[in-house]
Structure formats: structure tokens, C-alpha cells
Design an enzyme around this catalytic site. Structure first.
Site, PDB file in Angstrom:
ATOM      1  N   LYS A  21       0.867  -1.266   0.093  1.00  0.00           N
ATOM      2  CA  LYS A  21       0.086  -0.090  -0.012  1.00  0.00           C
ATOM      3  C   LYS A  21       0.846   1.307   0.027  1.00  0.00           C
ATOM      4  O   LYS A  21       1.852   1.084   0.221  1.00  0.00           O
ATOM      5  CB  LYS A  21      -0.862  -0.013   1.202  1.00  0.00           C
ATOM      6  CG  LYS A  21      -1.932  -1.078   1.270  1.00  0.00           C
ATOM      7  CD  LYS A  21      -2.789  -0.963  -0.003  1.00  0.00           C
ATOM      8  CE  LYS A  21      -3.642   0.010   0.066  1.00  0.00           C
ATOM      9  NZ  LYS A  21      -4.919   0.230  -1.017  1.00  0.00           N
ATOM     10  N   HIS A  27      -2.607   4.773  -5.638  1.00  0.00           N
ATOM     11  CA  HIS A  27      -4.218   5.551  -5.993  1.00  0.00           C
ATOM     12  C   HIS A  27      -3.974   6.805  -5.743  1.00  0.00           C
ATOM     13  O   HIS A  27      -4.540   7.500  -4.775  1.00  0.00           O
ATOM     14  CB  HIS A  27      -5.041   4.647  -5.095  1.00  0.00           C
ATOM     15  CG  HIS A  27      -5.047   3.149  -5.299  1.00  0.00           C
ATOM     16  ND1 HIS A  27      -5.668   2.611  -6.416  1.00  0.00           N
ATOM     17  CD2 HIS A  27      -4.623   2.018  -4.483  1.00  0.00           C
ATOM     18  CE1 HIS A  27      -5.728   1.576  -6.393  1.00  0.00           C
ATOM     19  NE2 HIS A  27      -5.171   0.875  -5.453  1.00  0.00           N
ATOM     20  N   SER A  74      -7.929  -7.092  -7.904  1.00  0.00           N
ATOM     21  CA  SER A  74      -9.278  -7.056  -8.141  1.00  0.00           C
ATOM     22  C   SER A  74     -10.131  -8.546  -8.096  1.00  0.00           C
ATOM     23  O   SER A  74     -11.154  -8.351  -7.972  1.00  0.00           O
ATOM     24  CB  SER A  74      -9.279  -6.382  -9.792  1.00  0.00           C
ATOM     25  OG  SER A  74      -8.758  -5.116  -9.555  1.00  0.00           O
ATOM     26  N   SER A 133     -25.453   0.850 -18.765  1.00  0.00           N
ATOM     27  CA  SER A 133     -25.559   1.705 -17.849  1.00  0.00           C
ATOM     28  C   SER A 133     -25.966   3.202 -18.027  1.00  0.00           C
ATOM     29  O   SER A 133     -25.124   3.794 -18.978  1.00  0.00           O
ATOM     30  CB  SER A 133     -24.085   1.605 -17.001  1.00  0.00           C
ATOM     31  OG  SER A 133     -24.211   2.591 -15.917  1.00  0.00           O
ATOM     32  N   VAL A 154     -15.878  -1.029  -3.749  1.00  0.00           N
ATOM     33  CA  VAL A 154     -14.759  -1.511  -3.991  1.00  0.00           C
ATOM     34  C   VAL A 154     -13.791  -0.365  -4.722  1.00  0.00           C
ATOM     35  O   VAL A 154     -12.713  -0.451  -4.541  1.00  0.00           O
ATOM     36  CB  VAL A 154     -14.777  -2.807  -4.939  1.00  0.00           C
ATOM     37  CG1 VAL A 154     -13.412  -3.450  -5.403  1.00  0.00           C
ATOM     38  CG2 VAL A 154     -15.714  -3.790  -4.422  1.00  0.00           C
ATOM     39  N   ALA A 155     -14.572   0.526  -5.347  1.00  0.00           N
ATOM     40  CA  ALA A 155     -13.681   1.786  -5.844  1.00  0.00           C
ATOM     41  C   ALA A 155     -13.280   2.847  -4.767  1.00  0.00           C
ATOM     42  O   ALA A 155     -12.953   3.875  -5.096  1.00  0.00           O
ATOM     43  CB  ALA A 155     -14.724   2.559  -6.745  1.00  0.00           C
ATOM     44  N   ILE A 156     -13.347   2.498  -3.571  1.00  0.00           N
ATOM     45  CA  ILE A 156     -13.145   3.433  -2.326  1.00  0.00           C
ATOM     46  C   ILE A 156     -11.161   3.873  -2.817  1.00  0.00           C
ATOM     47  O   ILE A 156     -11.022   4.850  -2.308  1.00  0.00           O
ATOM     48  CB  ILE A 156     -13.128   2.814  -0.922  1.00  0.00           C
ATOM     49  CG1 ILE A 156     -13.059   3.965  -0.069  1.00  0.00           C
ATOM     50  CG2 ILE A 156     -12.378   1.415  -0.936  1.00  0.00           C
ATOM     51  CD1 ILE A 156     -14.206   5.270  -0.259  1.00  0.00           C
ATOM     52  N   ASP A 157     -10.615   2.761  -3.095  1.00  0.00           N
ATOM     53  CA  ASP A 157      -9.167   3.033  -3.380  1.00  0.00           C
ATOM     54  C   ASP A 157      -8.933   4.593  -4.171  1.00  0.00           C
ATOM     55  O   ASP A 157      -8.038   5.287  -3.923  1.00  0.00           O
ATOM     56  CB  ASP A 157      -8.636   1.905  -3.955  1.00  0.00           C
ATOM     57  CG  ASP A 157      -7.703   0.891  -2.735  1.00  0.00           C
ATOM     58  OD1 ASP A 157      -7.607   1.461  -1.697  1.00  0.00           O
ATOM     59  OD2 ASP A 157      -7.464   0.055  -3.253  1.00  0.00           O
TER      60      ASP A 157
END
Length: 368
Positions: free
Chosen positions: A75, A96, A134, A220, A267-270
Site C-alpha cells: 500500500k 492510488h 481485483s 448503464s 470497491v472503488a474506494i481506493d
């Protein structure tokens, strides 16, 4: 090359950047490996395992940073770690940066070459170092969601697969990439009714063929997304724009119309997250409540299964680590995929998407 592996210091991060097998491979090529004391313990790798593989154990993180020419992490470094970095060093880790301007500025101050796992990109646009994490995050997102849908954990009290005579839960997956397809596998396997959204028709056709009618593919749009979210039980946000900040697709207004006790696994919080008002959480306190919806916003989901994720990560990173160890910065010059991985170099942001996300000046890596 002298390569250092410090212990991860992010809250509840149990992974380590390199397995003993990875150490052995690098040592056999003539490199010197320094591993911080007990760095691999939570991934079930002891100091003895690393010593047997040829590594030297150092006691403190500053010892690792002082000794090494390349730092391998999992990280992003914390503020005090950034102060240990030197301009002559290569930092190789998940960064990130699009969601963290302060970290970006700290890395620029170090003048080190900072290569992000998540932006290394092959000609087919795949992300080889992000894919294994992922895959894990996608699979875990469903079991996490199932857990937090239980009444005793603040959920509405619904079983994902239902039982005969009782309808299964509605699972909505936003994004048909690696996270999305792995989440879909798990959700379908548990018997859920699954919808997967993407704005790429080619991808939707591929998913439709792959799952052979076992899920519903949806083009979408914000209108269709809102319609599905309102009737969902579990939502998994799996949107990724390489290097960029995640789009805020799930607004508070939509969540106010969702069923109380529904769960969103962001999951996109990174990359900043897809949920309006979301903030990072941690494994010990993973849920933030927004409009009576439980939002799981832990940025290091694979850290909960470190034996699996450490091994999977080393399998993916090792070929690139070997290139960098053998050739230093020249490896970047000779490998277009590695070039795309460089986010910060000589004090400048050299990844255009990151620079745009943070509204910082972009410098071309070629001219830097």
C-alpha cells in the site's frame, strides 16, 4: 540491486510485498534483499522463511529505507515513510494518487521515482498488477455483502440465495471489469438474482455469452442505475478509470430511496469511491451508514486474506521487479507498460490522468 521490503503500516494491512519464493528468485539473480523484522508474519511467513530464502532481516523501517535502492510495498506510504524516501530510490507499490493530493505532494518532495502497480498497463489496456487484487476484492465483495445483510450486523436480514419458495436477493454490480466479473461469479454461485451494468456494449455482449443467461446485463445510464438501486439488496461498485478518481454514481438522493438495511460494497474506494459522502473505513469498523444504507468502504479489502493475496500479488509483480532490479530506471525506458506505471518522477507528476484528477501540473516522463 539492493531491495527493501518494509512491514506494512496501514491500519490492519496484513499483506507483505514479497513472498520468500520471490526473495529467493531475486537473490539467485545476484540482488540483495532486506526484509523488515516480522514483515511477513501476518501472511504466515516468518523471519526464518525469509532468511532461508536469502534475505537479511533489519529491525526498523528506517533501516530498510536507508539500505535499499528500491522499496517494495503493498500500500501507499504514510507521511513519515515518505520522509525516508531518497531521490535515488525507486518506490514500487499501489499508490492510488488520484484520491490523495497530500500523498502526491509528499512523493514529489522526495524526488523518488514512484511506480504504481495499478497504472502499469499492457497494450491491450489490461492492468496486470491490479488484476489479482481485483479478482480477490470482487470475490470477497459478495461474501462481505452477505455478511452485512444479516440482521445482527445491521442489514435487512436477507439471504442472498433465498430458499425454495422464497425469492433470492437482488445484487447489482456496477462495472463489468475484473472486479465485476468475479463478484458476479460469486453472487450467481450463491443463487442471487444478478444485474451487471456497464457502458461498453462489447463488454456486455462478452458477459452475456460468458454467463450464458445466468445474469442480466444492463447498459448503464443514470436513470437505469437509479431504477435498479432502488430495488437492490446488495450493490457492488466496481468502476475503474485507470489512474483517475472514481465517478460519484451513487448519490445520497438515490440512497434515500433504497431499502433500509441494504448494503453497498464500494470497491472503488481506493480511487475515492462511487458513493456520495463516503469516507474510508477499516476492517475493524468497516461500515459507514448513509441514508439508512450500510456502506462498506475499506480500501484494502484483499488485506483480510493475506496468505492468498500476498502470494497472488508476488506472482504478478515479480517479473517487473526483476526487470527493475536488473536494469534500474532503464527498465522504465525500455518497457512501455512500466512507463505507464510511473506516477511521480524527479519531483513532478508524470501521469497525465493523475495530474488532471488532482488539478496539478503534468510533466511528460519523456522530457522529465
Amino acid at each position: 540491486m539492493k531491495i527493501g521490503v518494509p512491514k506494512e503500516v496501514l491500519d490492519q494491512e496484513c499483506r507483505v510485498a514479497l513472498t520468500p519464493a520471490g526473495v529467493h528468485a531475486l537473490v539467485s539473480l545476484g540482488n540483495t534483499l532486506y526484509v523488515e523484522n516480522n514483515a511477513g508474519l501476518q501472511s504466515s511467513f516468518s523471519n526464518s522463511d525469509y532468511i532461508d530464502a536469502g534475505a537479511k532481516i533489519l529491525q526498523k523501517p528506517e533501516d530498510i529505507f536507508d539500505a535499499a535502492e528500491m522499496i517494495l510495498k503493498v500500500k501507499q506510504p504514510l507521511e513519515y515513510e515518505c520522509k525516508y524516501l531518497k531521490s535515488s530510490q525507486i518506490l514500487f507499490t499501489f499508490l492510488h494518487l488520484a484520491a490523495d493530493k497530500n500523498l502526491t505532494m509528499d512523493l514529489c518532495k522526495s524526488k523518488a521515482t514512484c511506480i504504481a502497480y495499478e497504472t502499469i498497463e499492457l497494450p491491450d489496456r489490461s492492468l496486470p498488477l491490479l488484476i489479482p487484487m481485483s479478482e480477490i476484492a470482487g470475490r470477497m465483495s459478495v461474501q462481505i455483502g452477505a455478511h452485512h445483510l444479516e440482521k445482527y450486523f445491521g442489514g435487512k436480514g436477507i439471504l442472498l440465495g433465498g430458499v425454495p419458495g422464497v425469492e433470492p436477493a437482488n445484487v447489482v454490480i456496477i462495472g463489468g471489469g475484473t472486479v465485476g466479473i468475479n463478484a458476479a461469479k460469486m453472487a450467481i454461485g450463491l443463487g442471487s438474482k444478478v444485474y451487471i451494468l456497464d457502458n461498453n456494449l462489447k463488454r456486455l455482449r462478452e458477459l452475456d455469452d460468458y454467463f450464458n443467461g445466468r445474469l442480466q446485463t444492463v447498459y448503464s445510464t443514470q436513470h437505469k442505475l437509479s431504477e435498479l438501486l432502488i430495488k437492490s439488496d446488495l450493490v457492488i461498485s466496481a468502476v475503474l478509470v485507470t489512474g483517475a478518481k472514481a465517478p460519484r454514481l451513487i448519490t445520497k438522493d438515490i440512497m434515500s430511496k433504497m431499502k433500509p438495511g441494504s448494503v453497498v460494497v464500494d470497491v472503488a474506494i481506493d480511487q475515492g469511491g462511487c458513493v456520495e459522502g463516503v469516507k474510508h473505513t477499516k476492517h475493524s469498523e468497516p461500515i459507514i451508514k448513509i441514508e439508512n444504507v450500510s456502506v462498506y468502504a475499506v480500501p484494502n479489502i484483499p488485506g483480510a486474506v493475506p496468505i492468498t493475496s500476498t502470494t497472488a500479488l508476488t506472482n504478478a509483480t515479480l517479473p517487473y521487479v526483476i526487470k527493475l532490479a536488473s536494469n534500474g530506471y532503464k527498465a522504465v525506458e525500455n518497457d512501455p507498460a512500466l512507463q505507464k506505471g510511473v506516477n511521480v518522477h524527479k519531483g513532478s507528476v508524470v501521469h497525465q490522468v493523475v495530474a488532471e484528477a488532482l488539478e496539478l501540473e503534468y510533466h511528460s516522463l519523456v522530457s522529465n
